[in-house]
Write an enzyme that holds these catalytic residues in place. Structure first.
Site, mmCIF file in Angstrom:
data_model
loop_
_atom_site.group_PDB
_atom_site.id
_atom_site.type_symbol
_atom_site.label_atom_id
_atom_site.label_comp_id
_atom_site.label_asym_id
_atom_site.label_seq_id
_atom_site.Cartn_x
_atom_site.Cartn_y
_atom_site.Cartn_z
ATOM 1 N N GLU A 77 0.803 -1.214 0.000
ATOM 2 C CA GLU A 77 0.000 0.000 0.000
ATOM 3 C C GLU A 77 0.841 1.271 0.000
ATOM 4 O OE1 GLU A 77 0.114 -1.504 4.289
ATOM 5 O OE2 GLU A 77 0.007 -2.316 2.285
ATOM 6 N N ASP A 121 17.071 17.296 -31.492
ATOM 7 C CA ASP A 121 17.044 18.205 -32.622
ATOM 8 C C ASP A 121 18.354 18.991 -32.620
ATOM 9 O OD1 ASP A 121 15.984 19.694 -34.769
ATOM 10 O OD2 ASP A 121 15.367 21.280 -33.393
ATOM 11 N N ASP A 126 12.999 21.922 -29.655
ATOM 12 C CA ASP A 126 12.517 23.252 -29.297
ATOM 13 C C ASP A 126 11.509 23.836 -30.271
ATOM 14 O OD1 ASP A 126 14.294 23.680 -31.427
ATOM 15 O OD2 ASP A 126 14.688 25.725 -30.755
ATOM 16 N N ASP A 140 9.099 19.499 -33.554
ATOM 17 C CA ASP A 140 9.549 18.511 -32.570
ATOM 18 C C ASP A 140 8.418 18.044 -31.647
ATOM 19 O OD1 ASP A 140 12.265 18.728 -33.403
ATOM 20 O OD2 ASP A 140 12.458 20.568 -32.248
ATOM 21 N N ASN A 166 7.091 -14.115 4.237
ATOM 22 C CA ASN A 166 6.033 -14.205 5.250
ATOM 23 C C ASN A 166 4.977 -15.235 4.866
ATOM 24 O OD1 ASN A 166 7.179 -12.371 6.956
ATOM 25 N ND2 ASN A 166 5.917 -10.636 6.290
ATOM 26 N N ASN A 187 2.458 -4.654 9.895
ATOM 27 C CA ASN A 187 2.544 -4.106 8.543
ATOM 28 C C ASN A 187 2.648 -2.582 8.574
ATOM 29 O OD1 ASN A 187 2.342 -4.588 5.601
ATOM 30 N ND2 ASN A 187 0.477 -3.361 5.806
ATOM 31 N N ASP A 246 5.808 -0.432 7.291
ATOM 32 C CA ASP A 246 5.633 0.628 6.295
ATOM 33 C C ASP A 246 6.253 1.936 6.778
ATOM 34 O OD1 ASP A 246 4.381 -0.988 4.465
ATOM 35 O OD2 ASP A 246 2.352 -0.456 5.100
#
Length: 880
Positions: free
Chosen positions: A319, A361, A623, A627, A691, A716, A720
């Protein structure tokens, strides 16, 4: 035949309008190509118009048929749409489902934790990308100007008037003059001294000459047609009358704008994240079902098995991945902003680090996009101040609009004109390609001519060298041409300078006097490279990024620039080769060559996509308008400070300074970002896989759950938290020296090797708790669950430091201080947790002191084995 072809073109044009409604309108450039051979009379018949223009009724009908002369555009998405996009990904959806299930089943803590993670990740992405605007809208704003059109009136007369260009229709007759923007794609019918700058479409710095004469020869690239002009280009000098061939979306510029409205293809980063997501989601789905069934069968309590499986699903779901990814990218964006680089799309940072091919370019990107006088030399290419003086007198004393070459001469060096006075001027015209002035220098009258070398050569009978005037005979002429060719082959735009003495009594001169001239020498012009270009390109090559130049300019000029910046040139590929190549052939061509010249915007995009099909992560730096589509197609588009707005809006990164060395910093930052993201993924996948091995084994032989759902979720959450500082972590110096790309097979293999390593010590902990501490019965399950909770949390946190580097942690590679503090804090909380007053509400009990002696032994053994396996793995498979 020509008339029939043009009438057929008109018929297909009518049919093309119907196709346009369904999004299949053909390219306007193709129609211009077909109209190029026609005479004025043929074109008038084909478009049902004439020298007096279209009558009002026909204009109204065609405006209804073809629509306004404006390119496709879209408004930037509203804030709520962008907010939705911040949350619209697979992991956010899965986490939202898990949070909802947790809320329904009464697990408010899990629902809140998961919800906060999703909210922070989505909002961070939303605020970072909110400032980006839409490229096609810039095109729309650019063309809000008027033009001069010839149209008929109700009584049949022809009048000239100024109208907004959006009201132009095919078949209109327009007048062009210096300073005008070309209002549509037009076929020139007549032109006088017409020069048009096409740099935004082709990349050519210098204006190109245009004529109204029909073109009968083949030309695969419509931009090279001398009798065609395109919407968005500008008239530098001269006048012309032109017939409107295409308007709006059918124009060359319109096709570019339309391509920018298409959905972006997935970049390398997005494909990698998707691949990792699918891998983890498949793993989670399979393991959750197995755990649910196994515990339901062995414990005969399906409700408890469901909640435990739900906790497993939450534990297996990374998560933090959206938040870690977004946070890492955001930190990279802040770091790059300090280097004057604006990051418009966060994902582009990692793409920059993964990039192994940079297509760039030439004009305005590698070069300064300005014309400078590089050489002023005599006929054998030796520097000669006298040549510069004569060229200066010519440019200084001409009247009218000075072109870019004249401005470059005057800007190169100030030459005193105090002793020089102007007598007369012979203006430039397209047929002569020469401009002359007559000046009085200290009482001597001199005609000084400057122009195209071949035109000057025809008018010279003598030449001056080292103060001597020599006759030009047939033996000397080939040598002169050879010296000129050598100069032009170096990529210079060359003008010749010649002169002759004229009688003092004359004050009026004509082009007939431009005969019997003395060739004085040459002036050579170039768009010079930026100062940092050579060093920047060398740094890119050093760090595993191969550079390819894609330019609309000619190959001779491009070769010169490549030589100046130290870029080795192998094969050179021209636009017509790209045009005629199949997709299979093109994939081979792009690997063989590193200079592509005379390219259209579509050619550039094809090259980029061919490289991507070959497995490269491709960057594009440009530029100009030409392009924009390639910038959008690339995995990472980079624009520069002096780019047109459309290029900046199509790009992912914008360099605010001309120093291209910031590219090297961008590479390192992208690779650092990628390294930290992969750290989290490898930590999460290997830890979760281990695990699950442990859970499956424990579920099979234990008469109780190896860990309660609330304990699993708490573990958990703490794990985290220990990884929150990963975005701030250091990355080994060796890691950023070469491109890093997603390798899903490597992540899968890493998970399969390192997961079981952690399971070995989980099973050792099970044995310790089961046999030494006698936690065998449901009455002793709290001791067992608490013991595994602490060991599992500490071993997972320890693996953060083992996996973050290929070296020996803390000895050969030091983590960042924030990572040290978060992991140390989590380990301290994990050890203290069973002794907290609220521990019993989590189903935990205090652990006996001798447990911690065993714990230290287990953790040290785990660290030693993990380091050994890591060393073997790196030697065999490398460290990505």
């Amino acid at each position: 035949m020509l008339r029939e072809a043009l009438i057929d073109l008109r018929t297909r044009r009518q049919a093309g309008r119907t196709a346009a409604v369904n999004g299949h309108r053909s390219l306007g450039a193709v129609k211009l190509h077909e109209a190029a051979p026609g005479s004025s009379e043929d074109l008038f018949r084909a478009y049902r118009t004439g020298p007096g223009g279209l009558p009002p009724a026909v204009v109204a009908a065609r405006l209804e048929e073809y629509g306004p002369n404006e390119v496709a555009h879209e408004r930037p998405p509203s804030w709520y749409v962008q907010l939705w996009h911040g949350f619209a990904n697979a992991f956010s959806a899965l986490l939202a489902v898990l949070a909802t299930v947790s809320l329904i089943t009464g697990d408010d803590e899990s629902a809140i934790i998961i919800g906060v993670m999703v909210l922070l990740s989505g909002l961070l992405r939303f605020f970072q990308e909110r400032r980006a605007s839409v490229a096609a809208q810039k095109l729309q704003e650019m063309v809000r100007v008027t033009c001069t059109v010839v149209r008929g009136t109700e009584n049949g007369n022809a009048t000239e008037s100024e109208i907004p260009i959006r009201e132009l229709v095919p078949g209109d007759l327009v007048k062009l003059s210096a300073g005008d923007m070309v209002p549509a794609d037009v076929r020139l019918l007549s032109a006088k001294d017409l020069f048009v700058t096409q740099s935004t479409l082709t990349g050519e710095s210098l204006p190109v000459e245009k004529t109204g004469a029909p073109v009968l020869g083949p030309s695969l690239n419509p931009l090279e047609l001398p009798n065609a002009a395109f919407l968005g280009t500008n008239v530098v000098s001269g006048t012309a009358t032109a017939l409107v061939i295409n308007t709006g979306q059918a124009t060359y510029l319109g096709t570019i704008a339309e391509s920018l409205l298409k959905r972006r293809t997935l970049t390398s980063f997005e494909q990698g994240i998707r691949g990792v997501s699918l891998l983890l989601l498949r793993f989670m789905a399979v393991m959750t079902v197995i755990v649910f069934v196994l515990n339901g069968i062995t414990k005969n309590d399906w409700k408890e098995a469901f909640f435990f499986a739900l906790a497993i699903a939450v534990g297996l779901t990374p998560e933090m991945l959206p938040m870690i990814v977004t946070g890492t990218l955001a930190i990279g964006a802040v770091s790059m902003s300090r280097k004057k680089v604006i990051v418009k799309r966060l994902n582009s940072i990692q793409n920059f680090g993964a990039m192994d091919v940079l297509c760039t370019d030439k004009t305005g990107t590698l070069t300064q996009d300005r014309i400078v006088l590089e050489k002023h030399c005599n006929v054998i290419r030796e520097e000669d101040e006298g040549v510069l003086e004569y060229a200066y007198y010519n440019s200084h004393h001409q009247t009218g609009l000075k072109n870019l070459l004249d401005k470059a001469v005057l800007a190169h060096k100030t030459v005193s004109t105090a002793r020089v006075s102007k007598i007369d001027e012979i203006p430039f015209d397209f047929s002569r390609r020469i401009m002359s002035v007559v000046v009085d220098v200290d009482g001597n009258r001199i005609l000084i001519a400057k122009g195209a070398p071949e035109a000057i050569f025809r008018r010279c009978s003598r030449m001056e060298l080292h103060g001597d005037v020599l006759e030009i005979d047939q033996l000397i002429l080939p040598d002169l041409v050879e010296e000129l060719d050598r100069l032009q082959s170096q990529g210079f735009r060359v003008l010749a300078v010649a002169y002759k003495d004229v009688p003092r009594g004359r004050s009026v001169f004509s082009k007939d006097d431009e005969q019997d001239l003395v060739l004085r020498g040459y002036i050579a012009f170039l768009d010079p490279p930026k100062e940092s270009t050579r060093e920047a390109l060398a740094a890119l090559e050093k760090h595993g990024v191969h550079v390819k130049v894609l330019t609309g300019d000619n190959d001779i000029v491009a070769k010169k620039i490549c030589a100046d910046v130290g870029l080795a040139i192998g094969r050179v590929v021209l636009g017509h080769e790209i045009e005629g190549a199949s997709e299979e052939r093109l994939t081979a061509i792009v690997e063989e060559a590193n200079l592509f010249a005379r390219l259209s915007p579509a050619h550039k995009e094809r090259v980029v996509r061919a490289l991507q099909r070959n497995g490269h992560v491709v960057g594009f730096m440009g530029d100009g308008i030409n392009d924009a589509s390639a910038l959008r197609a690339a995995d990472v588009g980079v624009s520069v400070d002096n780019a047109v707005d459309i290029a900046k809006e199509s790009a992912d990164l914008i360099l605010l300074e001309k120093d291209l060395l910031v590219l090297e910093h961008g590479l390192f930052e992208g690779r650092r970002v990628f390294g930290n993201i992969v750290k989290y993924i490898k930590m999460g996948t290997s830890s979760n896989f281990g695990n699950m091995f442990s859970v499956l084994g424990a579920s099979a032989f234990l008469p109780f759950l190896p860990m309660l759902p609330i304990q699993l979720l708490t573990q958990n959450l703490l794990y985290d938290f220990s990884q929150l500082a990963i975005p701030f972590d250091r990355v080994d110096e060796e890691y950023v020296l070469k491109p890093r790309q997603w390798r899903i097979d490597d992540i899968r293999r890493f998970m399969l090797f390192f997961g079981p390593v952690s399971s070995i010590f989980d099973y050792a902990t099970f044995a310790l708790l089961f046999f030494v501490f006698k936690a065998k019965t449901p009455a002793q399950q709290s001791l067992f669950q608490t013991g595994w909770f602490v060991e599992g949390l500490l071993s997972q946190t320890l693996i953060v430091h083992m996996i973050r580097t290929r070296k020996i942690p803390f000895i050969q590679s030091s983590p960042s201080l924030p990572l040290v503090l978060t992991t140390a804090a989590v380990m301290a909380v994990g050890i203290a947790f069973p002794f907290m007053p609220f521990a019993r509400s989590f189903g935990m009990v205090p652990l006996p002191p001798r447990y911690f002696g065993w714990l230290i032994l287990i953790l040290l053994s785990y660290a030693a084995l993990a380091q050994s396996v890591k060393g073997w793995y790196v030697r065999r498979y490398g460290y990505n």
